[in-house]
Write an enzyme that holds these catalytic residues in place. Sequence first.
Site, mmCIF file in Angstrom:
data_model
loop_
_atom_site.group_PDB
_atom_site.id
_atom_site.type_symbol
_atom_site.label_atom_id
_atom_site.label_comp_id
_atom_site.label_asym_id
_atom_site.label_seq_id
_atom_site.Cartn_x
_atom_site.Cartn_y
_atom_site.Cartn_z
ATOM 1 C CG MET A 30 28.390 108.146 65.388
ATOM 2 S SD MET A 30 29.563 107.452 66.546
ATOM 3 C CE MET A 30 30.186 106.071 65.607
ATOM 4 N N GLY A 36 24.459 103.021 53.268
ATOM 5 C CA GLY A 36 23.673 102.462 54.373
ATOM 6 C C GLY A 36 22.885 103.571 55.074
ATOM 7 C CG HIS A 37 24.945 106.570 57.311
ATOM 8 N ND1 HIS A 37 26.251 106.384 56.941
ATOM 9 C CD2 HIS A 37 24.896 106.353 58.651
ATOM 10 C CE1 HIS A 37 26.969 106.091 58.012
ATOM 11 N NE2 HIS A 37 26.179 106.047 59.067
ATOM 12 C CB VAL A 176 22.997 99.151 52.653
ATOM 13 C CG1 VAL A 176 23.399 99.425 51.208
ATOM 14 C CG2 VAL A 176 21.572 99.622 52.908
ATOM 15 C CB SER A 186 31.860 105.127 58.698
ATOM 16 O OG SER A 186 30.500 105.450 58.596
HETATM 17 O O1 PAF Z 1 25.269 103.608 64.978
HETATM 18 C C1 PAF Z 1 25.851 104.715 65.100
HETATM 19 O O2 PAF Z 1 26.320 105.315 64.135
HETATM 20 C C2 PAF Z 1 25.977 105.323 66.481
HETATM 21 O O3 PAF Z 1 26.193 104.362 67.451
HETATM 22 C C3 PAF Z 1 24.776 106.218 66.847
HETATM 23 C C4 PAF Z 1 23.494 105.420 66.982
HETATM 24 C C5 PAF Z 1 24.604 107.298 65.800
HETATM 25 C C6 PAF Z 1 25.033 106.899 68.199
HETATM 26 O O4 PAF Z 1 26.173 107.691 68.157
#
Ligand code: PAF
Length: 281
Positions: A30, A36-37, A176, A186
């Site tokens: 999102m 972490g991402h 993480v 976030s």
């Molecule tokens: O974990 C998230 O950031 C959200 O729930 C996802 C999986 C991207 C769906 O919008």
Amino acid sequence: MKIISKVDLLKQAVREAREKQLSVGLVPTMGALHEGHKSLVERARRENDVVVVSVFLNPTQFNNADDLRTYPRTAEADAALLEACGVDIAFMPSVEDIYPEPDTRVFHLGPVAEVMEGAMRPGHFNGVCQIVSKLFMMVEPDRAYFGEKDFQQIAVIRAMIKQLGFNLEIVQCPCVREADGLAKSSRNVRLTPVVRRVAPAIYRTLKESLNFAADHTLQQTHDWVVATINAYPEMDVEYFSICDGTTLQPLENWEDSEYVVGCITVYCGDVREIDNITYKK
Ligand code: PAF
């Protein structure tokens, strides 16, 4: 890196990769990307020929309008991070691109989606399933990457995959953390300095509870974790569930499952933080 906002262009780019027999990894996000991402994207990069990252703040999964309104939006920085990670396609659609018509689908995924976040955030997992199933249909990835911080989300997505018959691998990636143990999120940027200082007590307490659990019952451990965190005036435990790690149903005794996980949600000021710990696997 291609930045794509239109669904037909995304499908075309993925089709071209498929025609060359290339494997495709998808990292749904999102936005407001953090370490972490980045760890999900780096793993996807290692394991796939083509990496697609979606950056879409999905309105249908927010049951709280203020949470959606205050969710950080950092599109430019997100694109720069993804480019630096060697991503092939950043899919950054608008709400109209994803939902030209309202998504009226209702998912019935059973008990796994009804407890914890399912009970506290009505409609949340339905929205998650709406967007994740759309992304799976658009990208048809070989693998999709999710972080273990959202432990229940992974279980719900596994149930959805089974129900809808998607053929892909869910790659579950470790949480993480900041140097002081707070799970990267976030929403952490919204913590006030005072609350940010005490928030690491969530994971510290969960970790200490591993020792506590060795000579206490499940209920005593549950109560100790809740009382320890609630002793901080800035924090308020919404729920702590010691549950089976697969079905997510609450347990009464340590012996009742071979896979035991504790899932917690804590209000830190007005920011909702979630975390978890594995007691037994
Ligand atoms: O974990 C998230 O950031 C959200 O729930 C996802 C999986 C991207 C769906 O919008």
